[in-house]
Structures are given as structure tokens and as C-alpha cells.
Design an enzyme around this catalytic site. Sequence first.
Site, PDB file in Angstrom:
ATOM      1  N   SER B 145       0.843  -1.201   0.000  1.00  0.00           N
ATOM      2  CA  SER B 145       0.000   0.000   0.000  1.00  0.00           C
ATOM      3  C   SER B 145       0.883   1.259   0.000  1.00  0.00           C
ATOM      4  O   SER B 145       1.744   1.388  -0.872  1.00  0.00           O
ATOM      5  CB  SER B 145      -0.943  -0.043   1.199  1.00  0.00           C
ATOM      6  OG  SER B 145      -2.008   0.851   1.037  1.00  0.00           O
ATOM      7  N   ASP B 315      -8.567  -6.889  -4.404  1.00  0.00           N
ATOM      8  CA  ASP B 315      -8.197  -5.539  -3.938  1.00  0.00           C
ATOM      9  C   ASP B 315      -8.783  -4.509  -4.905  1.00  0.00           C
ATOM     10  O   ASP B 315      -8.322  -4.379  -6.036  1.00  0.00           O
ATOM     11  CB  ASP B 315      -6.663  -5.435  -3.897  1.00  0.00           C
ATOM     12  CG  ASP B 315      -6.176  -4.084  -3.390  1.00  0.00           C
ATOM     13  OD1 ASP B 315      -7.007  -3.193  -3.124  1.00  0.00           O
ATOM     14  OD2 ASP B 315      -4.948  -3.924  -3.251  1.00  0.00           O
ATOM     15  N   HIS B 348      -7.788  -5.469  -0.187  1.00  0.00           N
ATOM     16  CA  HIS B 348      -6.517  -4.759  -0.039  1.00  0.00           C
ATOM     17  C   HIS B 348      -5.700  -5.303   1.131  1.00  0.00           C
ATOM     18  O   HIS B 348      -4.469  -5.298   1.091  1.00  0.00           O
ATOM     19  CB  HIS B 348      -6.814  -3.270   0.163  1.00  0.00           C
ATOM     20  CG  HIS B 348      -5.588  -2.417   0.232  1.00  0.00           C
ATOM     21  ND1 HIS B 348      -4.686  -2.335  -0.805  1.00  0.00           N
ATOM     22  CD2 HIS B 348      -5.103  -1.604   1.198  1.00  0.00           C
ATOM     23  CE1 HIS B 348      -3.706  -1.500  -0.474  1.00  0.00           C
ATOM     24  NE2 HIS B 348      -3.930  -1.053   0.735  1.00  0.00           N
TER      25      HIS B 348
END
Lengths: 367, 367
Positions: B145, B315, B348
Site C-alpha cells: 500500500s 483488492d 486490499h
Amino acid sequence: MQDPATALTLPDPLPLDSGAVLSPVTIAYQEYGKRAADGSNVVVIFHALTGDQFAASPHPGTGRPGWWDRMVGPGKPIDTDRLCVICANVIGGCLGSTGPASERPDGTRYAQSFPVVTIHDMVRAFARMLDELGIDRVHAVVGGSMGGMQALAFASDFPDRAERVLVLASAARQSAQNIAFHEVGRQAIMADANWNGGDYYGGAHPDAGLAVARMAAHITYLSEKGLTEKFGRRLQAKGDGKPGEKSFGFDADFQVESYLRYQGSGFTRRFDANSYLYITRAMDYFDLAEEHGGRLADAFAGASARFCIVSFDTDWLYPTAESQHLVRALNAAGAPVSFVELSSPFGHDGFLLETPGLDEVVRGFLT
Amino acid sequence: MQDPATALTLPDPLPLDSGAVLSPVTIAYQEYGKRAADGSNVVVIFHALTGDQFAASPHPGTGRPGWWDRMVGPGKPIDTDRLCVICANVIGGCLGSTGPASERPDGTRYAQSFPVVTIHDMVRAFARMLDELGIDRVHAVVGGSMGGMQALAFASDFPDRAERVLVLASAARQSAQNIAFHEVGRQAIMADANWNGGDYYGGAHPDAGLAVARMAAHITYLSEKGLTEKFGRRLQAKGDGKPGEKSFGFDADFQVESYLRYQGSGFTRRFDANSYLYITRAMDYFDLAEEHGGRLADAFAGASARFCIVSFDTDWLYPTAESQHLVRALNAAGAPVSFVELSSPFGHDGFLLETPGLDEVVRGFLT
């Protein structure tokens, strides 16, 4: 044009799914086109979460055109030269129908003493309004999003009262993710110090919280692709006409930020925060299968209507899979049902906007 | 275990992308495993938005295990029997590195006078910390991320300082939709009366607003399917042990509501609202292509590293398409790059959780 304040008060108290009873119940509505004596040309439009009865006439607060002006009117897909459209504000709403901002018989506002209503309560109230208008069976019930939930609930609860049921961008149940997004909005409202347990009508309203709720919801109405195409990472031009630059601060640098803030603040001028709580709750509670022993087909056991279910390929809030789930159940119930997934860049908002093929589907199904 | 308060203060002021200069700059970090004299066995882990330096040791505030405990440790995929992991709190953060809650030289808090920092500022600060530690070139930089953004920025800004770059669930730019979600979170914080223009350190913190921001973000970390499988529409059991019932009110009836509220309130006990504003802003500003004349490949023109890019099929925050976009650019730059999309139910959060194949990819790439 019809008086924007047109409303009808039901003669009897309305029993609610919660066990509470609502009385009196006023329903504000608009009617477009000439109604046949027996109501057989009536098309009922159920509105979505933040919609209202002004589907095809200007909103009395904002002056903006009706939210479905492109779909409803003379010669339009829902053709008021031929059909009579009735659209009512849901109970729990804030544009004339009885809701949390309404006065109780003692003159004070309901606020949080307003009973939690369900989608079924909304359509029960509406059916009683049809009774008052002397309309037994309508040509069609139509709705997108929460309006589609109402159309489905109406078909299930009053199986003989609609010939056609048109459901756009909707589902027979609210998903976990959608409950989650609603809960964020509710918590944003309740976190606003002005909310004050719902008791704010005499003072400052929880506008900041309501705006945040709207912003979060608004993202879910659009597609990722649509947001990228419409705004991308483009910066907001400043007042001096120069191209936008990063502020290295917390101004709305990006166009998408500015757009969202505008959506949020505009919403607070036309919507009541308590209504937002109640109506999202009604949607969250909606699950037609659960109410029929877990078998969705049983919700439509006695339905006499033809169904048309429309989904939009970029709608991730009420994705095509939910429509397919519904279509399978309608087939299992032996109901005549057609289904189409339309291609649109607009995500969930596809049912409100210029989506290729949508007008033909609506026009054709209502013929 | 290393002292959780381990920190280093840079000898020189840090110039920032905004033109401001930050001084002094303290960086709090943790180190796991034995470092080779020349630092050649160092694996740098960059943390995500709400992460911290405690990747593999208990969080000093909550006492909970490190956020990547399953990945980092003796015999684990990032094997500290062999490798030395360094993980630092980003500048702008709130766990020891200089951020908005830090004291200025005059003893007052920065609050909103803290300069807006970028992802590049974060890695510039980190590179200077490596200088202080006498580490020239590391075995690998790794991040998921926002950590992936930092890994990419590090590879771009310091092309000779990493042998391997491992990027999980990330992108070379923040999308319009992700900016939009961040803006909702920021507005939720700023709407909290306790935020007080950022000046709240002496009094009540904007916990309600920060909790709403976290709730909104948390939905985006999970997949729709994951939420449905984990919670569905199941109701929350009440304290008396009876199965849950609808309250016909605004309690957390659904398990997913209760879970989100818990996530929101827990977060306020470990995170600073101003840091949330600054770090989301840093992510929103990130666009490696834009900083290189619109051509992403040029960001990696001089890179000497091998790259491994990993995406997760569920995700939707940093979807596979963003990773593919990045991989094409790396190929165009002539960089050795491998890419894999892993299948995970966790959206995610897949990079943080037990995702089949992830451990092998990480272990293999770091060999």
C-alpha cells in the site's frame, strides 16, 4: 404544473413492522399526465434514498429540474401523453411526507422519537394512498436503487396491484458492504455535535456530519472508471484563472475533492439529517428472502406481474450479481421476467443518467 | 527486544518538496535481526498509512503483536536469522518520528503548522537515516500500500541504494477514487468540533471524526465478498446470549456495524488525527509519472534494482490494473521485473493476512 405541496392524509393509523403505529400519516406526491378513471394507466415511480416526489417537475427548494426529468414527460420513455405517473415522498422522508422532521400532534417535532420504518412500511403507506385515490391496480411500478426495493416489496406485498414491475440498479437485499457504507454515514451525522441526539430543529443542523455522509455515499454512486475519466488527478484551477497547483495544504487541490465538497454541502440544503438516518436504516433492514423463510422465490409466490430487471455493468453498489440472484428467484417463482445488464460509465447512477439502451428498455417494457 | 523508543535525529535540516525545511527531524525505528557491517543484509520495510515501525514486535500502546509479525522473524519469509529488517515510522506520523503532534523547538506543538510532506520527503528522510547508520545499499526495500509507494519512490530517487524492490497491493499513483475516499476521511476529522483547526493537543481530541474516517477507510481495505462471508447480514447477539434481533433503532444491529464501530474507536486510541490528515495528503500527492513528465518509465530510468510487483485479485483500492500499469512502465525502462496477481478473499488487506502464495513469493524474491 401541480401544486408542489400536494399531499394526502391517510384516514387511518398506519401499523408498522416494528409494532409501532404511525398517526397521522401524510403523503406528499406529484402526479404527471392524465389519470384514467380506473387508474389503469398509472405508473408508480418509487424514489431512491435521497430522491423525492419531484421526478419530473422542479424541486421546490433548489429550483432544479426533476431528478428523472429525462425519463418522464410527454413523449419521453415514461410517456405522460399516455401514462399517468404518480411519485410520492416516502414516509420517513423530508419533503412533505410524515418523517422525523414532522410535527407530532402535540406540536413538537418527532426527531428521534419517530419510529423506525421499513421498505414494507413505505409501500404499505403508498398502497393506502392508492386506496384513497381509488386506484386498485396500476399499469406499472418502477424504481431504481431504493426505489427498486420498494417496487419489489410492493409486488411481493400486493401481488395483484401491479401489472408490471421494473427494477433498476437494485437488489432484493442490502449487502454487508452497503450496510457498512450506510453506517459510516450515520456515524458521521451522529458525530456532529449539532446532531444533539436528533433534537436540532430549533437550532443549528448537523450539516457538517450530513455532508460527510453524502460525500462517502456519493463515491459509491459512481464508478472508479467514471471518476477517473471525469476528474482523474486534475487539479482545481484557482480563482485567478491560472492552472491549478498543489497547495501543500488541505484545500481542495484536486477537482474530485472540490466536486465532493460541493455535493456534500449542496445536499445539506435539501435534506434532513434525521431522514437520512431513518431511510438508510430502512434499506439496511431490507431482505426479501429473510422475510420469507430464506427463500427469495417465495416472496413472489402469488405475484401476477411481469418483471423487468436492469443492472449496470459499472455499478458496484448494487452489482449485476444481485440482479441475477433476483432473476433466478423470479424464475423459480414462475414469474415472467426479463433481465438486461446495460453498459454505462456512470456506476450506480447509470439509472439516472444517459445510458445507451436504457430508454428503449423502459419504453418497451411500459408499452 | 529493542527499546521501542529507538530513534535517531538527523544532523541536518530536511528540505521538503513543498519548499519548506523541517528541522530537527527525528526518525523512530525498529531493527530486527543482526546487521552485517556494511548493511548488505538489510531489508527495509516501509509501512502503510496507519502502520508504524513495530512490524515484528508488540505495539507499545496496544501491546498487540507487530502488524507484520506473520511475515517477519526467525525462519519467516522475511527471515531475520539471515536478514536485518529496519522499519521506521514515517515523518508526519505519530509514533516517534517528527510529525504534527511533535513539539517544535519552542516547546509548542506543530499541529497544522507542520509542513505538508510527500512520499518523496518520507523516503528522503529515511535515506538520510540510512546515511547515519552507515548503510549505503540495502538488500531490499519492501512495502504494501503506501509502503509500496515509498519503495517505488526510494527506487526512483535513490536508484543505486536497493538491490531489490518488492511492492505489494500498491500503485505508482493515487487514483481519483482513492483521493475521494481520503477526502471523506479528512472532512470527517475537520468536521469534528474538537479538531479545532488542528489545535487540540491540550484538550479533547477529534476522536469521533477520526473514527468515522477510519470506518470509511476500513471498508475500502476489505472486499465485498470478504465482508459478505465474514458478516453477511448477521445480527449482533445481545449481552444476554440470545440471538440478535433488529432493534428498530440505531444501535449496531448488524455484526458489520459493530465491527466497524470497534475498528473506528480502537483506531483513535493509537493514532493522531492530524497525522491522518498529513499522511493521506502525502498519498494523494503521489504520482510518479507526473513527476517525470508524464512518462512513468522515466521514473525508473537509472534504477539498478530487480522489481517484484504483487497484486491481489479482490483488492479494489489498488486493483491489479494499477500494478499492471506499473509493470509495463518497468519493462519499458528495461528493469528486471516479475509480477504476480495472488488470489485472496481479503481485498486490499491481502498483503497483511494469510494469502496463499504470498509467503513463497516474498521468501523467494528476498533470497
